[in-house]
Design a protein around this motif. Structure first.
Motif, PDB file in Angstrom:
ATOM      1  N   THR A   1       0.799  -1.227   0.000  1.00 22.45           N
ATOM      2  CA  THR A   1       0.000   0.000   0.000  1.00 22.45           C
ATOM      3  C   THR A   1       0.830   1.273   0.000  1.00 22.45           C
ATOM      4  OG1 THR A   1      -0.128   0.126   2.419  1.00 22.45           O
ATOM      5  CG2 THR A   1      -1.845  -1.154   1.272  1.00 22.45           C
TER       6      THR A   1
ATOM      7  N   GLU B   1      -9.379  -8.807   5.262  1.00 16.69           N
ATOM      8  CA  GLU B   1      -9.160  -7.587   4.498  1.00 16.69           C
ATOM      9  C   GLU B   1      -8.693  -6.485   5.432  1.00 16.69           C
ATOM     10  OE1 GLU B   1     -12.594  -6.431   2.236  1.00 16.69           O
ATOM     11  OE2 GLU B   1     -12.701  -8.350   1.225  1.00 16.69           O
TER      12      GLU B   1
ATOM     13  N   ASP C   1      -7.540  -1.951   2.166  1.00 18.80           N
ATOM     14  CA  ASP C   1      -7.946  -2.205   0.778  1.00 18.80           C
ATOM     15  C   ASP C   1      -7.173  -3.355   0.136  1.00 18.80           C
ATOM     16  OD1 ASP C   1      -9.926  -0.223   0.779  1.00 18.80           O
ATOM     17  OD2 ASP C   1      -8.446   1.323   0.317  1.00 18.80           O
ATOM     18  N   CYS C   2      -6.816  -4.340   0.947  1.00 16.69           N
ATOM     19  CA  CYS C   2      -6.108  -5.520   0.456  1.00 16.69           C
ATOM     20  C   CYS C   2      -6.753  -6.784   1.009  1.00 16.69           C
ATOM     21  CB  CYS C   2      -4.645  -5.500   0.903  1.00 16.69           C
ATOM     22  SG  CYS C   2      -3.658  -4.203   0.156  1.00 16.69           S
TER      23      CYS C   2
ATOM     24  N   GLU D   1      -4.170  -6.447  -3.795  1.00 19.66           N
ATOM     25  CA  GLU D   1      -4.967  -5.228  -3.716  1.00 19.66           C
ATOM     26  C   GLU D   1      -6.373  -5.544  -4.201  1.00 19.66           C
ATOM     27  OE1 GLU D   1      -2.288  -2.649  -6.012  1.00 19.66           O
ATOM     28  OE2 GLU D   1      -2.334  -1.348  -4.235  1.00 19.66           O
ATOM     29  N   ILE D   2      -7.364  -5.058  -3.478  1.00 15.08           N
ATOM     30  CA  ILE D   2      -8.759  -5.315  -3.850  1.00 15.08           C
ATOM     31  C   ILE D   2      -9.063  -4.766  -5.230  1.00 15.08           C
ATOM     32  CG2 ILE D   2     -11.154  -4.768  -3.270  1.00 15.08           C
ATOM     33  CD1 ILE D   2     -10.307  -5.034  -0.305  1.00 15.08           C
ATOM     34  N   ASP D   3      -8.557  -3.596  -5.575  1.00 12.16           N
ATOM     35  CA  ASP D   3      -8.794  -3.013  -6.905  1.00 12.16           C
ATOM     36  C   ASP D   3      -8.276  -3.906  -8.020  1.00 12.16           C
ATOM     37  OD1 ASP D   3      -9.989  -0.833  -5.760  1.00 12.16           O
ATOM     38  OD2 ASP D   3      -8.246   0.471  -5.959  1.00 12.16           O
TER      39      ASP D   3
END
Length: 93
Positions: free
Chosen positions: A35, A69, A72-73, A87-89
């Motif tokens: 991150t 989680e 955002d991971c 990474e969630i994205d």
């Protein structure tokens, strides 16, 4: 170590931990590496997962995993000490 193998392109951090004392710090290191945030910016690990559960899983070293989680991971910790961070994205796009 960062993963560059195209077959694992969603996994951007993977590390194997050999000692129980290294497990929690390595999870934090994985998240800060992925991150670019500081541990304080990531937030408390114990709000996402029970650290004692991670250590219990690791101490058995047979099979199993814990997913959670944070920052955002998606983080997965395996009983054999392997840690992966995605990474969630990257997963949803």
């Amino acid at each position: 170590m960062a993963i560059t193998d195209p077959s694992e392109e969603d996994i951007i951090y993977q590390r194997n931990v050999e000692r129980a004392n290294d497990l929690i710090p390595e999870v934090v290191t994985a998240l800060t590496t992925v991150t670019g945030q500081t541990p304080r910016e990531i937030g408390p690990l114990n709000e996402a997962v029970d650290p004692d559960a991670l250590l219990t899983l690791f101490s058995r070293q047979d099979s199993g995993l814990i997913k959670f989680e944070l920052a955002d991971c998606h983080v997965t910790v395996y009983a054999d000490g392997k840690i992966t961070v995605e990474e969630i994205d990257n997963i949803e796009s």
